[in-house]
Motif scaffolding. Structure first.
Motif, PDB file in Angstrom:
ATOM      1  N   ALA A 146     123.947  26.074  48.267  1.00 42.84           N
ATOM      2  CA  ALA A 146     122.546  25.654  48.129  1.00 42.84           C
ATOM      3  C   ALA A 146     122.388  24.657  46.979  1.00 42.84           C
ATOM      4  O   ALA A 146     121.656  23.660  47.096  1.00 42.84           O
ATOM      5  CB  ALA A 146     121.651  26.874  47.923  1.00 42.84           C
ATOM      6  N   ALA A 147     123.092  24.900  45.867  1.00 38.67           N
ATOM      7  CA  ALA A 147     123.001  23.985  44.725  1.00 38.67           C
ATOM      8  C   ALA A 147     123.619  22.634  45.069  1.00 38.67           C
ATOM      9  O   ALA A 147     123.069  21.578  44.729  1.00 38.67           O
ATOM     10  CB  ALA A 147     123.683  24.599  43.503  1.00 38.67           C
ATOM     11  N   LEU A 204     132.624  27.793  39.558  1.00 35.09           N
ATOM     12  CA  LEU A 204     131.451  26.912  39.552  1.00 35.09           C
ATOM     13  C   LEU A 204     131.879  25.492  39.164  1.00 35.09           C
ATOM     14  O   LEU A 204     131.510  24.507  39.824  1.00 35.09           O
ATOM     15  CB  LEU A 204     130.422  27.472  38.560  1.00 35.09           C
ATOM     16  N   ALA A 232     118.199  25.626  42.211  1.00 33.68           N
ATOM     17  CA  ALA A 232     119.364  26.083  42.979  1.00 33.68           C
ATOM     18  C   ALA A 232     120.568  26.257  42.062  1.00 33.68           C
ATOM     19  O   ALA A 232     121.376  27.180  42.234  1.00 33.68           O
ATOM     20  CB  ALA A 232     119.682  25.093  44.106  1.00 33.68           C
ATOM     21  N   PHE A 233     120.672  25.383  41.062  1.00 33.86           N
ATOM     22  CA  PHE A 233     121.785  25.532  40.122  1.00 33.86           C
ATOM     23  C   PHE A 233     121.682  26.855  39.366  1.00 33.86           C
ATOM     24  O   PHE A 233     122.674  27.558  39.176  1.00 33.86           O
ATOM     25  CB  PHE A 233     121.848  24.367  39.118  1.00 33.86           C
ATOM     26  N   SER A 279     127.553  22.856  35.128  1.00 30.74           N
ATOM     27  CA  SER A 279     128.566  23.903  35.305  1.00 30.74           C
ATOM     28  C   SER A 279     129.397  24.047  34.037  1.00 30.74           C
ATOM     29  O   SER A 279     129.700  25.162  33.592  1.00 30.74           O
ATOM     30  CB  SER A 279     129.485  23.560  36.478  1.00 30.74           C
ATOM     31  N   PRO A 282     132.972  37.534  39.206  1.00 33.10           N
ATOM     32  CA  PRO A 282     131.711  37.187  39.891  1.00 33.10           C
ATOM     33  C   PRO A 282     131.825  35.911  40.720  1.00 33.10           C
ATOM     34  O   PRO A 282     131.169  35.799  41.765  1.00 33.10           O
ATOM     35  CB  PRO A 282     130.705  37.024  38.746  1.00 33.10           C
ATOM     36  N   ASP A 283     132.658  34.967  40.263  1.00 35.82           N
ATOM     37  CA  ASP A 283     132.708  33.680  40.977  1.00 35.82           C
ATOM     38  C   ASP A 283     133.624  33.705  42.197  1.00 35.82           C
ATOM     39  O   ASP A 283     133.958  32.662  42.746  1.00 35.82           O
ATOM     40  CB  ASP A 283     133.059  32.535  40.017  1.00 35.82           C
ATOM     41  N   ALA A 338     125.190  30.679  47.035  1.00 31.85           N
ATOM     42  CA  ALA A 338     124.309  30.031  46.058  1.00 31.85           C
ATOM     43  C   ALA A 338     124.868  28.669  45.668  1.00 31.85           C
ATOM     44  O   ALA A 338     124.114  27.710  45.463  1.00 31.85           O
ATOM     45  CB  ALA A 338     124.147  30.923  44.824  1.00 31.85           C
ATOM     46  N   PHE A 339     126.196  28.577  45.579  1.00 30.26           N
ATOM     47  CA  PHE A 339     126.793  27.281  45.249  1.00 30.26           C
ATOM     48  C   PHE A 339     126.475  26.247  46.335  1.00 30.26           C
ATOM     49  O   PHE A 339     126.144  25.093  46.031  1.00 30.26           O
ATOM     50  CB  PHE A 339     128.321  27.382  45.054  1.00 30.26           C
ATOM     51  N   ALA A 364     122.941  29.616  41.398  1.00 32.09           N
ATOM     52  CA  ALA A 364     124.404  29.612  41.524  1.00 32.09           C
ATOM     53  C   ALA A 364     125.057  30.108  40.236  1.00 32.09           C
ATOM     54  O   ALA A 364     126.015  30.888  40.271  1.00 32.09           O
ATOM     55  CB  ALA A 364     124.901  28.205  41.874  1.00 32.09           C
ATOM     56  N   GLU A 377     128.513  30.473  28.320  1.00 29.65           N
ATOM     57  CA  GLU A 377     128.942  31.850  28.557  1.00 29.65           C
ATOM     58  C   GLU A 377     129.816  32.353  27.405  1.00 29.65           C
ATOM     59  O   GLU A 377     129.698  33.495  26.970  1.00 29.65           O
ATOM     60  CB  GLU A 377     129.687  31.913  29.890  1.00 29.65           C
ATOM     61  N   PHE A 422     116.994  21.013  42.753  1.00 30.43           N
ATOM     62  CA  PHE A 422     118.398  21.161  42.384  1.00 30.43           C
ATOM     63  C   PHE A 422     118.540  22.088  41.182  1.00 30.43           C
ATOM     64  O   PHE A 422     119.403  22.974  41.157  1.00 30.43           O
ATOM     65  CB  PHE A 422     119.052  19.808  42.073  1.00 30.43           C
ATOM     66  N   ALA A 476     124.685  33.807  39.875  1.00 32.11           N
ATOM     67  CA  ALA A 476     125.549  34.583  40.779  1.00 32.11           C
ATOM     68  C   ALA A 476     127.022  34.485  40.405  1.00 32.11           C
ATOM     69  O   ALA A 476     127.795  35.391  40.702  1.00 32.11           O
ATOM     70  CB  ALA A 476     125.349  34.101  42.223  1.00 32.11           C
ATOM     71  N   GLY A 477     127.412  33.378  39.757  1.00 34.65           N
ATOM     72  CA  GLY A 477     128.847  33.127  39.581  1.00 34.65           C
ATOM     73  C   GLY A 477     129.376  33.311  38.171  1.00 34.65           C
ATOM     74  O   GLY A 477     130.487  32.884  37.884  1.00 34.65           O
ATOM     75  N   THR A 478     128.594  33.925  37.313  1.00 36.24           N
ATOM     76  CA  THR A 478     129.053  34.147  35.928  1.00 36.24           C
ATOM     77  C   THR A 478     128.763  35.603  35.533  1.00 36.24           C
ATOM     78  O   THR A 478     128.262  36.389  36.349  1.00 36.24           O
ATOM     79  CB  THR A 478     128.308  33.225  34.939  1.00 36.24           C
ATOM     80  N   ALA A 516     132.816  30.701  34.301  1.00 34.59           N
ATOM     81  CA  ALA A 516     132.258  29.696  35.224  1.00 34.59           C
ATOM     82  C   ALA A 516     133.314  28.840  35.927  1.00 34.59           C
ATOM     83  O   ALA A 516     133.011  27.775  36.438  1.00 34.59           O
ATOM     84  CB  ALA A 516     131.240  28.811  34.506  1.00 34.59           C
ATOM     85  N   ARG A 529     132.707  36.038  44.664  1.00 31.95           N
ATOM     86  CA  ARG A 529     131.927  36.845  45.613  1.00 31.95           C
ATOM     87  C   ARG A 529     131.119  35.970  46.576  1.00 31.95           C
ATOM     88  O   ARG A 529     130.687  34.872  46.219  1.00 31.95           O
ATOM     89  CB  ARG A 529     130.962  37.754  44.841  1.00 31.95           C
ATOM     90  N   LYS A 573     128.091  36.033  47.499  1.00 32.47           N
ATOM     91  CA  LYS A 573     126.757  35.621  47.025  1.00 32.47           C
ATOM     92  C   LYS A 573     126.837  34.378  46.162  1.00 32.47           C
ATOM     93  O   LYS A 573     125.933  33.540  46.181  1.00 32.47           O
ATOM     94  CB  LYS A 573     126.098  36.756  46.224  1.00 32.47           C
ATOM     95  N   PHE A 574     127.891  34.280  45.368  1.00 30.83           N
ATOM     96  CA  PHE A 574     128.070  33.070  44.567  1.00 30.83           C
ATOM     97  C   PHE A 574     128.351  31.873  45.475  1.00 30.83           C
ATOM     98  O   PHE A 574     127.771  30.797  45.281  1.00 30.83           O
ATOM     99  CB  PHE A 574     129.195  33.231  43.542  1.00 30.83           C
TER     100      PHE A 574
END
Lengths: 233, 233
Positions: free
Chosen positions: B146-147, B103, A143-144, A107, B134-135, B143-144, A147, A114, A140, A150-152, B100, B137, B139-140
């Motif tokens: 799951a990770a 995350l 899946a990372f 992360s 984005p972090d 996904a987090f 994530a 980023e 993992f 989706a999160g950046t 991030a 939402r 969907k994030f």
């Protein structure tokens, strides 16, 4: 344009190999190490030497104290590092597992990446030697990526993170052979879970056992500096 | 047995509400704040007051310097915080986005949660006011989970992380009404992106604008302490 990559660099054998491979693939390498309260902090000096020797563009040591909540033999001095007990093939999570460590490390790599515009991350996880660490498994890593995507900014700017795990399916012997072909000087690295303050390895933790067996199998002289009483030979 | 939850607590309005909701649902609450180099560090004092007032079992401030790589108006003093420009409804990522951040924050919450045996994490993300992050939402968040499921003991011990986002679909008015019903004293909180050293709010950043409009819409007197010249009225 040269592509940038963040390489997670612990100062150990695997991550040094990873850095050399990232360079060989043509990336401009930004090495990231963590001072997280680990007992084997001479790793960080090793990381610095490795980053310099292999030509990283930058090396950053990120400070954060994961030892504050304990939960691992690597950060909590009340938990002993097991000796003469190989982790290889183990199905249970070893006490040297640091809770959510690679989730946290990746992360932070994504955070720096980023800002840098480095969308390639390298991590020396390996599924052969330490099957007991959940955060070293391909599921993992996949899946990372989802994530992080989706999160950046990736999701809005329509690009994807790539997490490279070039050592995922290699044994220690193959890793060492690959690293040597890519120019790694393993005498600069420290793998021991419980080295003395000078960086000399104990010779008895799971990490020392694997490393020593790897050099033997590769037919390469072991450049590791063991502490006198710790060699056990 | 009382269930434990980690609540990410910034010291702002949303996270204070989250903490109150976690308590109301019967969780034993462990509040986690981050001293990450943000310019609005008086938030951390606010977080401490909120954790105490709402009866958190523990409150921990985790230190790490995300400002070292910059990339956000919240950590990089060379980037100005926009004034009199509401983020609401915006489709582009605001300069106040910290790369991030959630995350990293959720990963560290999972690390502590794994040690504590707290598999419930609360985060005050919101999709209504700040669609540009984005972090924040759903969907994030999915996904987090799951990770974290794949990269921690969860996968071997066959349990799942739960990330609670009770504010996800609420506007500021509804959040304030909910928080007041759950006993939050909003005078303890700081939402401003650019407060003065005493914690007085600027009244002009996107966060101040939203917060003020929220109190007005809820018909609740705004308890925010604005700085004299910053109120702009």
């Amino acid at each position: 344009m040269v592509k940038k990559a963040i390489v997670l660099l612990s100062g150990g054998l695997d991550s040094a190999t990873c850095l050399a491979l990232a360079k060989r693939r043509g990336f401009e390498v930004y090495a990231l190490s963590f001072d997280y309260g680990q007992r084997h902090r001479c790793e960080l000096e090793a990381a610095h030497r490795v980053a310099e020797a292999l030509g990283a563009t930058a090396h950053r040591i990120f400070n954060m104290d994961l030892s504050q909540w304990g939960g691992s033999a690597l950060t909590d001095r009340s938990i002993d590092v097991p000796v003469d007990e190989a982790a290889e093939g183990s199905d249970t999570i070893p006490v040297t597992y640091v809770p959510a460590r690679n989730l946290v490390f990746l992360s932070l790599a994504a955070a720096w990446g980023e800002v840098l515009g480095a969308h390639d991350l390298f991590i020396g996880v390996n599924n052969v030697d330490y099957s007991g660490y959940p955060d070293c498994r391909p599921k993992f890593i996949e899946a990372f990526i989802a994530a992080a995507d989706a999160g950046t900014r990736a999701v809005d700017e329509k690009w994807h993170w790539r997490v490279h795990t070039p050592l995922q399916n290699l044994g220690k012997k193959e890793i060492i052979e690959l690293g040597i072909s890519a120019g790694v000087d393993y005498s600069l690295t420290v793998s021991c879970y419980d080295p003395d303050p000078t960086g000399a390895a104990c010779g008895h933790c799971a990490s020392c056992l694997l490393r020593r067996a790897g050099f033997a199998a590769a037919g390469v002289p072991d450049p590791t500096r063991y502490r006198a009483q710790g060699r056990g030979e």
